[in-house]
Design an enzyme around this catalytic site. Sequence first.
Site, PDB file in Angstrom:
ATOM      1  N   SER A  22       0.819  -1.211   0.000  1.00 55.50           N
ATOM      2  CA  SER A  22       0.000   0.000   0.000  1.00 55.50           C
ATOM      3  C   SER A  22       0.860   1.271   0.000  1.00 55.50           C
ATOM      4  O   SER A  22       1.859   1.352   0.713  1.00 55.50           O
ATOM      5  CB  SER A  22      -0.908  -0.013   1.231  1.00 55.50           C
ATOM      6  OG  SER A  22      -1.644   1.179   1.284  1.00 55.50           O
ATOM      7  N   LYS A  46      -3.160   2.579  -2.414  1.00 53.40           N
ATOM      8  CA  LYS A  46      -2.715   3.456  -1.328  1.00 53.40           C
ATOM      9  C   LYS A  46      -3.872   3.578  -0.332  1.00 53.40           C
ATOM     10  O   LYS A  46      -5.043   3.342  -0.681  1.00 53.40           O
ATOM     11  CB  LYS A  46      -2.254   4.798  -1.857  1.00 53.40           C
ATOM     12  CG  LYS A  46      -3.384   5.730  -2.219  1.00 53.40           C
ATOM     13  CD  LYS A  46      -3.063   7.191  -2.288  1.00 53.40           C
ATOM     14  CE  LYS A  46      -1.933   7.693  -3.098  1.00 53.40           C
ATOM     15  NZ  LYS A  46      -1.188   8.741  -2.402  1.00 53.40           N
ATOM     16  N   ILE A  72       4.431  10.550   4.399  1.00 55.16           N
ATOM     17  CA  ILE A  72       3.424  11.034   3.452  1.00 55.16           C
ATOM     18  C   ILE A  72       2.179  11.508   4.220  1.00 55.16           C
ATOM     19  O   ILE A  72       1.561  12.517   3.858  1.00 55.16           O
ATOM     20  CB  ILE A  72       3.036   9.924   2.441  1.00 55.16           C
ATOM     21  CG1 ILE A  72       4.281   9.342   1.756  1.00 55.16           C
ATOM     22  CG2 ILE A  72       2.025  10.445   1.416  1.00 55.16           C
ATOM     23  CD1 ILE A  72       5.077  10.257   0.872  1.00 55.16           C
ATOM     24  N   CYS A 131      -0.289   3.296  10.652  1.00 55.30           N
ATOM     25  CA  CYS A 131       0.424   4.431  10.055  1.00 55.30           C
ATOM     26  C   CYS A 131       1.222   5.162  11.131  1.00 55.30           C
ATOM     27  O   CYS A 131       0.667   5.606  12.128  1.00 55.30           O
ATOM     28  CB  CYS A 131      -0.540   5.391   9.369  1.00 55.30           C
ATOM     29  SG  CYS A 131       0.371   6.720   8.553  1.00 55.30           S
ATOM     30  N   LYS A 164      -3.453  -4.699   8.893  1.00 60.65           N
ATOM     31  CA  LYS A 164      -2.025  -4.399   8.708  1.00 60.65           C
ATOM     32  C   LYS A 164      -1.473  -3.797   9.997  1.00 60.65           C
ATOM     33  O   LYS A 164      -1.939  -2.743  10.460  1.00 60.65           O
ATOM     34  CB  LYS A 164      -1.830  -3.445   7.536  1.00 60.65           C
ATOM     35  CG  LYS A 164      -0.351  -3.166   7.243  1.00 60.65           C
ATOM     36  CD  LYS A 164      -0.174  -2.454   5.926  1.00 60.65           C
ATOM     37  CE  LYS A 164       1.278  -2.191   5.618  1.00 60.65           C
ATOM     38  NZ  LYS A 164       1.468  -1.506   4.340  1.00 60.65           N
ATOM     39  N   GLY A 243      11.093  -4.716   2.924  1.00 58.98           N
ATOM     40  CA  GLY A 243      12.430  -4.851   2.344  1.00 58.98           C
ATOM     41  C   GLY A 243      12.592  -5.900   1.273  1.00 58.98           C
ATOM     42  O   GLY A 243      13.716  -6.209   0.867  1.00 58.98           O
TER      43      GLY A 243
HETATM   44  C1  FMN Z   1       6.253   6.220   0.123  1.00 63.96           C
HETATM   45  C2  FMN Z   1       5.514   5.207   0.952  1.00 63.96           C
HETATM   46  C3  FMN Z   1       4.154   5.364   1.186  1.00 63.96           C
HETATM   47  C4  FMN Z   1       3.471   4.425   1.951  1.00 63.96           C
HETATM   48  N1  FMN Z   1       2.124   4.576   2.153  1.00 63.96           N
HETATM   49  C5  FMN Z   1       1.432   3.628   2.817  1.00 63.96           C
HETATM   50  C6  FMN Z   1       0.026   3.702   2.915  1.00 63.96           C
HETATM   51  O1  FMN Z   1      -0.637   4.614   2.392  1.00 63.96           O
HETATM   52  N2  FMN Z   1      -0.607   2.722   3.622  1.00 63.96           N
HETATM   53  C7  FMN Z   1       0.049   1.656   4.193  1.00 63.96           C
HETATM   54  O2  FMN Z   1      -0.581   0.789   4.802  1.00 63.96           O
HETATM   55  N3  FMN Z   1       1.400   1.560   4.089  1.00 63.96           N
HETATM   56  C8  FMN Z   1       2.084   2.500   3.413  1.00 63.96           C
HETATM   57  N4  FMN Z   1       3.439   2.364   3.261  1.00 63.96           N
HETATM   58  C9  FMN Z   1       4.132   1.201   3.858  1.00 63.96           C
HETATM   59  C10 FMN Z   1       4.307   0.070   2.828  1.00 63.96           C
HETATM   60  O3  FMN Z   1       3.071  -0.409   2.366  1.00 63.96           O
HETATM   61  C11 FMN Z   1       5.102  -1.097   3.446  1.00 63.96           C
HETATM   62  O4  FMN Z   1       4.376  -1.618   4.537  1.00 63.96           O
HETATM   63  C12 FMN Z   1       6.484  -0.677   3.922  1.00 63.96           C
HETATM   64  O5  FMN Z   1       7.050   0.267   3.062  1.00 63.96           O
HETATM   65  C13 FMN Z   1       7.448  -1.868   4.054  1.00 63.96           C
HETATM   66  O6  FMN Z   1       7.631  -2.520   2.809  1.00 63.96           O
HETATM   67  P1  FMN Z   1       8.874  -2.176   1.807  1.00 63.96           P
HETATM   68  O7  FMN Z   1      10.122  -2.241   2.632  1.00 63.96           O
HETATM   69  O8  FMN Z   1       8.781  -3.241   0.750  1.00 63.96           O
HETATM   70  O9  FMN Z   1       8.618  -0.819   1.282  1.00 63.96           O
HETATM   71  C14 FMN Z   1       4.157   3.300   2.505  1.00 63.96           C
HETATM   72  C15 FMN Z   1       5.533   3.150   2.263  1.00 63.96           C
HETATM   73  C16 FMN Z   1       6.204   4.069   1.472  1.00 63.96           C
HETATM   74  C17 FMN Z   1       7.679   3.858   1.215  1.00 63.96           C
END
Ligand code: FMN
Length: 302
Positions: A22, A46, A72, A131, A164, A243
């Site tokens: 997301s 998102k 964000i 969040c 989540k 990650g």
């Molecule tokens: C730029 C950005 C925006 C994100 N926005 C949301 C969001 O709107 N809702 C949510 O549940 N997680 C959000 N996340 C978290 C990601 O969904 C994910 O849980 C987190 O980044 C870990 O995964 P990754 O290391 O693969 O990025 C966001 C992450 C990033 C980097």
Amino acid sequence: MKNNINIDFIGIKLKTPLLTASGTFGYGDELTDLVDLNKIGAIVTKTITFEARSGNPQPRIAEVSSGMLNTIGLQNVGVQKFVENKLENILKQNVPVIVSVAGACTDDYIKTVKILNAFNKISAVELNLSCPNLKKTIISQDINLFSDIIKKVKKISKFPVIAKLSPQVQDIASLSQTAQDCGADAVTLTNTFPAMAIDINTFKPKLSTVKGGMSGPCVKPMALRCVYDAYQKIKIPIIGCGGICSGADAVEFFLAGARCVSIGTAALVDPDVFESTAKELEEYLKNKKISNIKDLIGKVKL
Ligand SMILES: Cc1cc2nc3c(=O)[nH]c(=O)nc-3n(C[C@H](O)[C@H](O)[C@H](O)COP(=O)(O)O)c2cc1C
């Protein structure tokens, strides 16, 4: 031997076990030209809230070693505009759609999900209870609110409900169990890790909100530990998240107990990551002579 990375997840048939995380794939309709949707198991949008949100002030992104910070602040158009202008387009794609939802109180979540209920083609809702970038505390840290939201949304939702969680809690396994007891159909482990960075020239924090959420390769071992701990305690499926950049990363999450995984930061860097990861998973299964990805789930040898 035919290798199979299809998987059934809470009644949804996923072509691959790779979901978008997301917030890193927009509303789900902007990036469809850039990625091969056949390699994506489901799009997670998102996070949508009942009212539109303009998000936090800039700067909202900072790079750190092997990862990034973001604040964000759930910027989004609000559920009404989302269903009017975005949702139909996403639902036309040949990929299951999971809509991520957040709010400040139980009622916000309920009002938003009630509006989504009119769209039969949605596959599930993911409740963002994690969040780190809002002024209030993280919902995962308020067990009463956390439980109340899951129970009440589950009662009114036409779709399976995924919770989540934040990793910033005392006991991720017990909290996952609470989500299960409250009726969640699955959990996503995890959201970003609260963190900060400072500019040594200006002495100022690199994010407008001082702290933000850390993601990318640097969080993988911590997210993996969360999945492993929760898998010991719960029966509902786990989406591993944190990650993941490659097939090898994804395999670690399956071995720890995830049924599928989501990819966020890595897709911001390289939208082809779904394609390369799917290919690597297929090759891994072939080399190991394993017929289906589900045979890996929770199979870490101690
Ligand atoms: C730029 C950005 C925006 C994100 N926005 C949301 C969001 O709107 N809702 C949510 O549940 N997680 C959000 N996340 C978290 C990601 O969904 C994910 O849980 C987190 O980044 C870990 O995964 P990754 O290391 O693969 O990025 C966001 C992450 C990033 C980097």
